[in-house]
Design a protein around this motif. Structure first.
Motif, mmCIF file in Angstrom:
data_model
loop_
_atom_site.group_PDB
_atom_site.id
_atom_site.type_symbol
_atom_site.label_atom_id
_atom_site.label_comp_id
_atom_site.label_asym_id
_atom_site.label_seq_id
_atom_site.Cartn_x
_atom_site.Cartn_y
_atom_site.Cartn_z
ATOM 1 N N HIS A 1 -27.257 28.362 81.439
ATOM 2 C CA HIS A 1 -26.614 28.210 82.746
ATOM 3 C C HIS A 1 -25.110 28.443 82.597
ATOM 4 O O HIS A 1 -24.494 27.936 81.659
ATOM 5 C CB HIS A 1 -26.872 26.800 83.282
ATOM 6 N N PRO A 2 -24.486 29.201 83.500
ATOM 7 C CA PRO A 2 -23.057 29.530 83.340
ATOM 8 C C PRO A 2 -22.147 28.313 83.184
ATOM 9 O O PRO A 2 -21.204 28.345 82.384
ATOM 10 C CB PRO A 2 -22.732 30.305 84.621
ATOM 11 N N LEU A 3 -22.400 27.237 83.925
ATOM 12 C CA LEU A 3 -21.527 26.069 83.817
ATOM 13 C C LEU A 3 -21.706 25.362 82.474
ATOM 14 O O LEU A 3 -20.735 24.887 81.871
ATOM 15 C CB LEU A 3 -21.769 25.096 84.966
ATOM 16 N N LYS A 4 -22.936 25.315 82.004
ATOM 17 C CA LYS A 4 -23.188 24.714 80.691
ATOM 18 C C LYS A 4 -22.541 25.560 79.598
ATOM 19 O O LYS A 4 -21.975 25.036 78.631
ATOM 20 C CB LYS A 4 -24.693 24.580 80.459
ATOM 21 N N SER A 5 -22.594 26.889 79.762
ATOM 22 C CA SER A 5 -21.934 27.797 78.817
ATOM 23 C C SER A 5 -20.431 27.553 78.789
ATOM 24 O O SER A 5 -19.807 27.512 77.728
ATOM 25 C CB SER A 5 -22.208 29.255 79.209
ATOM 26 N N ALA A 6 -19.848 27.425 79.982
ATOM 27 C CA ALA A 6 -18.404 27.197 80.071
ATOM 28 C C ALA A 6 -18.018 25.886 79.402
ATOM 29 O O ALA A 6 -17.023 25.819 78.672
ATOM 30 C CB ALA A 6 -17.973 27.196 81.534
ATOM 31 N N GLN A 7 -18.816 24.832 79.632
ATOM 32 C CA GLN A 7 -18.496 23.546 79.023
ATOM 33 C C GLN A 7 -18.581 23.618 77.505
ATOM 34 O O GLN A 7 -17.772 23.008 76.801
ATOM 35 C CB GLN A 7 -19.444 22.464 79.551
ATOM 36 N N LEU A 8 -19.534 24.388 76.997
ATOM 37 C CA LEU A 8 -19.652 24.542 75.550
ATOM 38 C C LEU A 8 -18.411 25.218 74.977
ATOM 39 O O LEU A 8 -17.922 24.844 73.907
ATOM 40 C CB LEU A 8 -20.908 25.327 75.203
ATOM 41 N N LEU A 9 -17.877 26.226 75.677
ATOM 42 C CA LEU A 9 -16.628 26.851 75.230
ATOM 43 C C LEU A 9 -15.492 25.834 75.235
ATOM 44 O O LEU A 9 -14.709 25.758 74.277
ATOM 45 C CB LEU A 9 -16.265 28.029 76.133
ATOM 46 N N LEU A 10 -15.371 25.068 76.296
ATOM 47 C CA LEU A 10 -14.304 24.065 76.381
ATOM 48 C C LEU A 10 -14.417 23.053 75.249
ATOM 49 O O LEU A 10 -13.399 22.601 74.707
ATOM 50 C CB LEU A 10 -14.359 23.356 77.731
ATOM 51 N N ASP A 11 -15.645 22.714 74.898
ATOM 52 C CA ASP A 11 -15.863 21.742 73.817
ATOM 53 C C ASP A 11 -15.442 22.282 72.454
ATOM 54 O O ASP A 11 -15.258 21.508 71.512
ATOM 55 C CB ASP A 11 -17.339 21.339 73.761
ATOM 56 N N GLN A 12 -15.294 23.612 72.336
ATOM 57 C CA GLN A 12 -14.863 24.220 71.064
ATOM 58 C C GLN A 12 -13.363 24.574 71.092
ATOM 59 O O GLN A 12 -12.906 25.417 70.338
ATOM 60 C CB GLN A 12 -15.665 25.488 70.771
ATOM 61 N N SER A 13 -12.608 23.928 71.974
ATOM 62 C CA SER A 13 -11.142 24.084 72.063
ATOM 63 C C SER A 13 -10.705 25.392 72.716
ATOM 64 O O SER A 13 -9.545 25.784 72.593
ATOM 65 C CB SER A 13 -10.482 23.950 70.678
ATOM 66 N N VAL B 1 -36.342 5.195 92.368
ATOM 67 C CA VAL B 1 -36.100 6.628 92.215
ATOM 68 C C VAL B 1 -35.893 7.186 93.623
ATOM 69 O O VAL B 1 -36.819 7.221 94.431
ATOM 70 C CB VAL B 1 -37.271 7.325 91.506
ATOM 71 N N VAL B 2 -34.671 7.617 93.928
ATOM 72 C CA VAL B 2 -34.315 7.944 95.310
ATOM 73 C C VAL B 2 -34.192 9.444 95.571
ATOM 74 O O VAL B 2 -34.097 9.877 96.716
ATOM 75 C CB VAL B 2 -32.992 7.251 95.708
ATOM 76 N N GLY B 3 -34.168 10.263 94.522
ATOM 77 C CA GLY B 3 -34.035 11.699 94.728
ATOM 78 C C GLY B 3 -34.224 12.458 93.437
ATOM 79 O O GLY B 3 -34.291 11.875 92.344
ATOM 80 N N GLN B 4 -34.304 13.772 93.578
ATOM 81 C CA GLN B 4 -34.489 14.658 92.432
ATOM 82 C C GLN B 4 -33.526 15.826 92.539
ATOM 83 O O GLN B 4 -33.491 16.527 93.558
ATOM 84 C CB GLN B 4 -35.925 15.178 92.370
ATOM 85 N N ILE B 5 -32.755 16.047 91.493
ATOM 86 C CA ILE B 5 -31.835 17.181 91.446
ATOM 87 C C ILE B 5 -32.644 18.461 91.284
ATOM 88 O O ILE B 5 -33.605 18.506 90.513
ATOM 89 C CB ILE B 5 -30.835 17.007 90.290
ATOM 90 N N ILE B 6 -32.272 19.516 92.010
ATOM 91 C CA ILE B 6 -33.005 20.774 91.902
ATOM 92 C C ILE B 6 -32.891 21.321 90.478
ATOM 93 O O ILE B 6 -31.909 21.059 89.774
ATOM 94 C CB ILE B 6 -32.504 21.816 92.927
ATOM 95 N N ASN B 7 -33.884 22.084 90.075
ATOM 96 C CA ASN B 7 -33.965 22.557 88.689
ATOM 97 C C ASN B 7 -32.714 23.321 88.249
ATOM 98 O O ASN B 7 -32.255 23.180 87.114
ATOM 99 C CB ASN B 7 -35.191 23.451 88.505
ATOM 100 N N ASP B 8 -32.145 24.152 89.138
ATOM 101 C CA ASP B 8 -31.009 24.973 88.747
ATOM 102 C C ASP B 8 -29.757 24.148 88.481
ATOM 103 O O ASP B 8 -28.857 24.600 87.787
ATOM 104 C CB ASP B 8 -30.718 26.018 89.839
ATOM 105 N N ASP B 9 -29.704 22.933 89.028
ATOM 106 C CA ASP B 9 -28.524 22.087 88.827
ATOM 107 C C ASP B 9 -28.703 21.067 87.712
ATOM 108 O O ASP B 9 -27.735 20.402 87.321
ATOM 109 C CB ASP B 9 -28.172 21.350 90.127
#
Length: 349
Positions: free
Chosen positions: A195-207, A320-328
């Motif tokens: 996922h693009p946001l997860k990819s971006a966070q991984l870059l940020l985590d590597q400085s 359990v009040v809701g479910q986040i959609i798969n893409d998020d």
């Protein structure tokens, strides 16, 4: 300084560029040394790009072979006075080339993926102006050739050893892939199908300090959510609502607690948002991506809101009040203490 890529193999897509600039992306990466692109048209398309954005204050990172740097090229760039140019040298780097770029009034970008300690030592002692230097990792079109997170972090640590305030760029995959392989243009191999946001966070985590979209385009939805992460540390999560009695809590903005645990994301404010008694119901298995709110059986914890990261057993005190959609769902792993989040609520039909 986060940005996107524009390639010069064809006429530029002005509508896409305008959307990205309006969203707040301020850096455009391009290259004049891609073999598949026509030598006779690439500079015309570069001029078309610069002309189109001549009234915007943007940064352009131009990847170029040092042999192509000459007086005519520098003069071509200098006519665009509102633009900030970074000249990226992929290889054949020398102190003389770096100083020549800087003396002509441009920033010089080194290849962060291959820069050596020897070169950094030389630059530190001999460079004309160290503040004009930045660093950008490669992207890797061919699957299985991208870098590991450990290698990226080690390279970034090396750079930061000599330049603690260094600007370091890295690439993530877009949604429209570039040929001829059409397999994405990531810096880190692990992110090629991520996922693009997860990819971006991984870059940020590597400085890495600036995230660039390597491919020719990214969807507007992802572009908007990515910019919200990069500039505001804010997340919008789409959920299917199951328990209407807590909708007023879910409709407000939340902050990830500073002491956030490992299995769940906890809201800092949710208990304060709770104004009425919450009846126990939907006390089922708490799967990854479910949203829960504690009911009245949990006493002063009533109203506690959690996003589940790892599966937890049912509990009579927890609805359990809701479910986040798969893409998020991948966004949950990106959330850090003191980040903010909100829900877009869809009622279950």
């Amino acid at each position: 300084m986060h940005g996107f890529s524009i390639y010069l193999g064809q006429s530029i897509d002005k509508s896409y560029i305008r959307r990205m600039v309006d969203l707040g992306y301020t850096t455009i990466f391009t290259s004049v040394q891609i073999p598949e692109e026509n030598e006779n048209t690439k500079y015309r398309y570069l001029g078309e790009l610069l002309d189109y954005l001549s009234n915007d204050q943007l940064t352009y990172m131009i990847d170029i072979n040092p042999s192509l740097l000459n007086h005519s090229f520098y003069q071509f760039l200098k006519q665009y006075q509102r633009a900030n140019f970074i000249i990226r040298i992929d290889h054949s780097t020398s102190i003389a080339i770096v100083n020549d770029i800087i003396e002509h009034g441009f920033q010089c970008c080194l290849n962060a993926s291959i820069v050596s300690e020897q070169l950094l030592q030389q630059l530190y002692t001999q460079l004309y102006d160290f503040s004009y230097l930045c660093y950008c990792h490669n992207y890797y079109p061919r699957p299985d050739t991208g870098l590991t997170t450990n290698f990226v972090q080690s390279q970034d640590n090396l750079i930061l050893k000599y330049n603690p305030n260094a600007n370091i760029y890295g690439f993530i995959v877009g949604t429209t892939k570039r040929g001829p392989l059409f397999k994405g243009l990531p810096t880190i191999e692990e992110t090629r199908y991520m996922h693009p946001l997860k990819s971006a966070q991984l870059l940020l985590d590597q400085s890495i300090t600036h995230v660039m979209i390597g491919d020719p385009s990214i969807s507007q939805t992802y572009a908007h959510k990515l910019m919200s992460l990069l500039t505001k540390r804010h997340f919008n999560l789409s959920i299917t609502l199951q328990d209407a009695q807590v909708e007023s809590i879910l409709s407000k903005q939340h902050t990830v607690r500073a002491d956030n645990p490992g299995n769940v994301v906890r809201s800092q404010e949710a208990r304060h948002y709770c104004q009425t008694a919450i009846e126990p119901q939907f006390n089922v298995l708490r799967k990854t991506g479910t949203v829960t709110v504690d009911n009245q059986l949990n006493g002063r914890y009533q109203g506690e809101l959690q996003i589940i990261k790892s599966t937890l057993q049912p509990h009579d005190h927890v609805n359990v009040v809701g479910q986040i959609i798969n893409d998020d769902i991948p966004l949950i792993e990106c959330m850090r203490p003191n980040d903010t989040f909100e829900f877009t609520i869809h009622t279950r039909s």
